[in-house]
Design an enzyme around this catalytic site. Structure first.
Site: not given
Length: 106
Positions: A18, A22, A41, A76
């Site tokens: 993960y 990113h 964000y 996504w």
């Protein structure tokens, strides 16, 4: 501006992957988030898989709906869905439940 914080749970066996995913979020995804009102964000990930998301937006429901309408978000979410626990068949973005803000120091 509305401040939104939410929690999700990344599977502990997928935490490292993960993080890697990113490191280079698709340019098209980043552009769509900005265009649909997602500002400032951030995602924070603890070693046990607890994921904390934070964003600022004029209207979270509208920003989320606008992202839902994009093709890049569908792609996504399809790729990222298997990283999460307890989605009960939902896409990760549909499982976001904002926390109630109880204090803010401006």
């Amino acid at each position: 501006m509305q401040r939104v914080c939410f929690l999700l749970k990344v599977r502990t066996d997928r935490v490292d992957e993960y993080r890697l995913r990113h490191e280079d979020v698709w340019r098209e995804m980043r552009e769509a988030l900005t265009a649909t009102g997602w500002h400032n964000y951030s995602l924070f990930l603890r070693e046990d898989g607890l994921l904390v998301g934070y964003l600022e937006t004029e209207d979270f429901d509208a920003a989320r709906a606008a992202m839902d309408a994009t093709d890049v978000n569908a792609r996504w979410q399809a790729e990222m869905g298997s990283f999460f626990e307890e989605l009960d068949g939902q896409a990760p973005d549909a499982a976001m439940r904002p926390l109630t803000e109880v204090f803010h120091l401006a």
